[in-house]
Design a protein around this motif. Structure first.
Motif, PDB file in Angstrom:
ATOM      1  N   ILE A  82      87.065  23.120   3.550  1.00 57.23           N
ATOM      2  CA  ILE A  82      88.107  22.204   3.803  1.00 57.23           C
ATOM      3  C   ILE A  82      88.800  21.795   2.303  1.00 57.23           C
ATOM      4  N   THR A  83      89.995  22.276   2.259  1.00 58.33           N
ATOM      5  CA  THR A  83      90.922  21.592   0.999  1.00 58.33           C
ATOM      6  C   THR A  83      91.751  20.401   1.478  1.00 58.33           C
ATOM      7  N   VAL A  84      91.351  19.482   0.486  1.00 57.71           N
ATOM      8  CA  VAL A  84      92.135  18.191   0.632  1.00 57.71           C
ATOM      9  C   VAL A  84      93.017  17.980  -0.714  1.00 57.71           C
ATOM     10  N   LYS A  85      94.299  17.801  -0.297  1.00 55.34           N
ATOM     11  CA  LYS A  85      95.324  17.822  -1.268  1.00 55.34           C
ATOM     12  C   LYS A  85      96.297  16.567  -1.039  1.00 55.34           C
ATOM     13  N   ALA A  86      96.663  15.744  -2.007  1.00 51.61           N
ATOM     14  CA  ALA A  86      97.802  14.925  -1.897  1.00 51.61           C
ATOM     15  C   ALA A  86      99.072  15.790  -1.704  1.00 51.61           C
ATOM     16  N   GLU A  87     100.145  15.182  -1.152  1.00 52.83           N
ATOM     17  CA  GLU A  87     101.550  15.720  -0.958  1.00 52.83           C
ATOM     18  C   GLU A  87     101.995  16.501  -2.095  1.00 52.83           C
ATOM     19  N   GLU A  88     102.056  15.711  -3.291  1.00 56.45           N
ATOM     20  CA  GLU A  88     102.577  16.137  -4.616  1.00 56.45           C
ATOM     21  C   GLU A  88     101.693  17.335  -5.145  1.00 56.45           C
ATOM     22  N   GLU A  89     100.601  17.602  -4.863  1.00 53.44           N
ATOM     23  CA  GLU A  89      99.690  18.661  -5.172  1.00 53.44           C
ATOM     24  C   GLU A  89     100.021  19.955  -4.433  1.00 53.44           C
ATOM     25  N   VAL A  90     100.654  19.847  -3.264  1.00 56.60           N
ATOM     26  CA  VAL A  90     100.517  21.310  -2.395  1.00 56.60           C
ATOM     27  C   VAL A  90     101.645  22.018  -3.210  1.00 56.60           C
ATOM     28  N   THR A  91     101.110  23.386  -2.717  1.00 54.17           N
ATOM     29  CA  THR A  91     101.948  24.473  -3.088  1.00 54.17           C
ATOM     30  C   THR A  91     102.008  25.578  -1.949  1.00 54.17           C
ATOM     31  N   SER A  92     102.864  26.465  -2.029  1.00 55.08           N
ATOM     32  CA  SER A  92     103.184  27.582  -1.082  1.00 55.08           C
ATOM     33  C   SER A  92     101.728  28.475  -0.924  1.00 55.08           C
ATOM     34  N   ASP A  93     101.075  28.499  -2.034  1.00 58.69           N
ATOM     35  CA  ASP A  93      99.911  29.317  -1.922  1.00 58.69           C
ATOM     36  C   ASP A  93      98.695  28.606  -1.037  1.00 58.69           C
ATOM     37  N   HIS A  94      98.710  27.274  -1.410  1.00 57.02           N
ATOM     38  CA  HIS A  94      97.668  26.456  -0.518  1.00 57.02           C
ATOM     39  C   HIS A  94      97.875  26.585   0.949  1.00 57.02           C
ATOM     40  N   VAL A  95      99.086  26.487   1.562  1.00 61.71           N
ATOM     41  CA  VAL A  95      99.545  26.746   2.817  1.00 61.71           C
ATOM     42  C   VAL A  95      99.143  27.968   3.466  1.00 61.71           C
ATOM     43  N   GLN A  96      99.368  29.131   2.573  1.00 72.17           N
ATOM     44  CA  GLN A  96      99.429  30.473   2.934  1.00 72.17           C
ATOM     45  C   GLN A  96      98.053  30.922   3.318  1.00 72.17           C
ATOM     46  N   ASN A  97      97.259  30.439   2.639  1.00 73.34           N
ATOM     47  CA  ASN A  97      95.706  30.926   2.371  1.00 73.34           C
ATOM     48  C   ASN A  97      94.988  30.165   3.302  1.00 73.34           C
ATOM     49  N   VAL A  98      95.343  29.392   4.288  1.00 77.37           N
ATOM     50  CA  VAL A  98      94.431  28.703   5.276  1.00 77.37           C
ATOM     51  C   VAL A  98      94.923  28.940   6.721  1.00 77.37           C
ATOM     52  N   THR A  99      93.855  28.856   7.613  1.00 80.16           N
ATOM     53  CA  THR A  99      93.887  28.912   9.052  1.00 80.16           C
ATOM     54  C   THR A  99      94.483  27.896   9.837  1.00 80.16           C
ATOM     55  N   HIS A 100      94.208  26.774   9.324  1.00 77.51           N
ATOM     56  CA  HIS A 100      94.395  25.378  10.164  1.00 77.51           C
ATOM     57  C   HIS A 100      94.760  24.356   8.921  1.00 77.51           C
ATOM     58  N   LEU A 101      96.244  23.669   9.379  1.00 80.41           N
ATOM     59  CA  LEU A 101      96.987  23.012   8.734  1.00 80.41           C
ATOM     60  C   LEU A 101      96.791  21.447   9.238  1.00 80.41           C
ATOM     61  N   ILE A 102      96.452  20.371   8.528  1.00 81.07           N
ATOM     62  CA  ILE A 102      96.432  19.047   9.002  1.00 81.07           C
ATOM     63  C   ILE A 102      97.284  18.409   8.024  1.00 81.07           C
ATOM     64  N   TYR A 103      98.172  17.406   8.709  1.00 81.18           N
ATOM     65  CA  TYR A 103      99.395  16.790   7.824  1.00 81.18           C
ATOM     66  C   TYR A 103      99.112  15.341   8.157  1.00 81.18           C
ATOM     67  N   TRP A 104      98.666  14.339   7.096  1.00 77.83           N
ATOM     68  CA  TRP A 104      98.786  12.924   7.484  1.00 77.83           C
ATOM     69  C   TRP A 104      99.807  12.203   6.855  1.00 77.83           C
ATOM     70  N   GLY A 105     100.744  11.611   7.647  1.00 76.94           N
ATOM     71  CA  GLY A 105     101.788  11.019   6.995  1.00 76.94           C
ATOM     72  C   GLY A 105     101.612   9.508   6.992  1.00 76.94           C
ATOM     73  N   SER A 106     102.496   9.004   6.256  1.00 76.77           N
ATOM     74  CA  SER A 106     102.465   7.476   5.795  1.00 76.77           C
ATOM     75  C   SER A 106     103.833   6.869   5.747  1.00 76.77           C
ATOM     76  N   ASP A 107     103.955   5.577   6.340  1.00 82.86           N
ATOM     77  CA  ASP A 107     105.460   5.254   6.174  1.00 82.86           C
ATOM     78  C   ASP A 107     105.591   4.511   5.093  1.00 82.86           C
ATOM     79  N   GLN A 108     104.545   4.515   3.823  1.00 78.45           N
ATOM     80  CA  GLN A 108     104.775   4.082   2.532  1.00 78.45           C
ATOM     81  C   GLN A 108     105.406   5.406   1.649  1.00 78.45           C
TER      82      GLN A 108
END
Length: 500
Positions: free
Chosen positions: A48-74
């Motif tokens: 499990i890799t946990v990243k704040a939104e500002e830390e994410v790159t395309s490489d992080h997304v390409q190398n995983v099988t499952h993606l979880i995105y947690w949004g905030s109204d802030q």
């Protein structure tokens, strides 16, 4: 608490693929809630890799099988992150209504507000489970011809609301707090589809005879294990070969009880698996494994005698053994059976404690245990570790076995149907379910002394120095005495000659 399993009698550990998960969260997401959720999904994987939104790159997304995105109204969406998420081709889980913003057209649901519920279910009202306290969920509206509802929250017995919704590879979880244990159970079970874990429909029990050590009453152990052998019930034995008695402040070693060694060797020959028991520190586990191997009792795994442990420590321990059974009960590791791999090339089996049998009146125990079995029955499948201390009476064991058999068919799982591997310095064990044991042992004498007398390496070296110094002094004293004897003899001979 009992949770759904990730193993069954029909499949081996090595057949299971571990998901690689990326969790992306926006600023404003509660860190405690995030931590609780990570603990839940670690049931399915520790990759499990946990990243704040500002830390994410395309490489992080390409190398995983499952993606979880947690949004905030802030927070507001970053265009690059929105692009990464929308371009992801695997299963995507969204949490928080703000995470739906990029998917307004693809996901046929809407959220009006929030509401409190006091019940939860998998498949409608028939499996409705009451909650001891109300929880807050998103009030999700799903069109009749839209997505599939996997999990529902209930207000009373008449009104239900979707909690987990699936539309092809898109999922939405309308819940952001995960401290309630019943909710944890239902969330994990309902995420089976998201993580693509097949269902076996089995309820299996792994029975562990615990607290076996050099002071164990061998006759009583024989009574317990003969009963299990006669009933053809598979079981494991957790053995602590170096046992420290706190009241006596003394170590007892396995070699001091030849009758116990003989009994354990017999049980292993009859098909029982041996677990090396110890604290989670590497040195203690090394010692337990090495001692068992040196007494021709090769272990197939570890029994960790520790109620709390971090994922980091567990990752370290997983390098020693492919099978871990433990007493986890107040840690972040929720669950009763997991398969994960950390940095290992092969997955490993972890069975935290489901039920630790205590010394109760058999009738009281039967009533208590029956309630636990009812809870297990609400799940679609489970693997449940049962830890039975070797000092408890046979009547409790027979009560336990009869209760399980009265509720489930063919419930006891034989861990020797899986492959196992144990590796420490100077000793290794490989167990193959078809070929049996392959054992390597090359434990030097100094290591055996360190193990059996609980010495650190520095203490051992100091003792060696003390022994060398003592020997040197002894030899010097002997040499001096011999010289004095020779001198006296020479003087006596000289006087004798002079006297003539």
């Amino acid at each position: 608490m009992f949770l759904p399993s990730l193993i069954s009698a029909q499949e081996t550990v090595n057949e299971r693929k571990t998901p690689d998960i990326l969790v992306v969260y926006q600023q404003g997401v509660d860190s405690l809630h995030l931590s609780e959720f990570i603990n839940l999904i670690s049931y399915y994987s520790f990759h499990i890799t946990v990243k704040a939104e500002e830390e994410v790159t395309s490489d992080h997304v390409q190398n995983v099988t499952h993606l979880i995105y947690w949004g905030s109204d802030q927070s507001t969406f970053r265009d690059k992150v929105k692009e990464f998420i929308r371009g992801f081709e695997g299963n995507l889980l969204l949490i928080g209504k703000h995470s739906l913003v990029p998917f307004k057209q693809e996901f046929p649901i809407s959220i009006s507000t929030t509401t409190q519920v006091n019940g939860i279910s998998f498949n409608g009202k028939s499996q409705w489970q009451h909650l001891s306290e109300q929880i807050m969920i998103d009030k999700v509206i799903v069109p009749s011809n839209g997505a599939t509802v996997l999990l529902e929250g209930w207000k009373g017995t008449s009104q239900s609301y979707p909690v987990l919704i699936q539309d092809d590879q898109l999922y939405y979880l309308g819940l952001q707090t995960f401290s309630n244990e019943v909710v944890q159970l239902y969330i994990i079970e309902s995420l089976r589809t998201f993580f693509q874990v097949p269902l076996s429909s089995d309820h299996n029990f792994v029975l562990i005879i615990d607290d076996v050590h050099p002071l164990t009453n061998v006759d009583h152990l024989e009574t317990l294990t003969d009963y299990l052998l006669n009933e053809n019930i598979p079981f494991l034995i957790a053995v602590q070969p170096v046992y420290y008695h706190f009241e006596r402040k003394k170590n007892y070693i396995l070699s001091s009880s030849p009758s116990l060694i003989e009994r354990l060797q017999y049980l292993q020959h009859q098909g029982a698996g041996i677990l090396a028991k110890g604290q989670y520190k590497e040195r203690d586990l090394y010692r337990s494994i090495q001692e068992l191997v040196s007494h021709h009792l090769p272990p197939i795994g570890l029994k960790i005698n520790e109620p709390t442990i971090s994922i980091k420590d567990l990752s370290t321990i997983s390098q020693l053994s492919s099978t871990i059974i433990s007493n986890f009960h107040k840690s972040s590791l929720k669950g009763n059976a997991r398969i994960a791999s950390f940095e290992r090339t092969e997955p490993f089996v972890l069975i935290p404690k489901s039920l630790y049998v205590t010394e109760l009146d058999p009738l009281l125990f039967s009533n208590h245990f029956q309630k636990e079995l009812v809870q297990i029955g609400t799940l679609q499948e489970s693997v449940n570790g049962i830890i039975f201390p070797a000092y408890l009476e046979e009547e409790l064991l027979t009560t336990l076995v009869k209760s399980i058999y009265s509720t489930f068919n063919d419930p006891f799982f034989d861990m020797l149907q899986l492959n196992h591997e144990v590796n420490v310095p100077y000793a290794s064990v490989q167990f193959n379910k078809t070929e049996g044991y392959t054992v390597y042992e090359d434990i030097p004498l100094f290591q055996k002394m360190i193990n059996r007398y609980s010495l650190s390496l520095i203490e051992f070296i100091l003792w060696v120095v003390v022994i060398i110094v003592a020997l040197t002094i002894s030899l010097f004293a002997i040499h001096t005495l011999r010289l004095r004897i020779k001198k006296r003899k020479r003087l006596f001979e000289e006087r004798k000659v002079n006297g003539k």
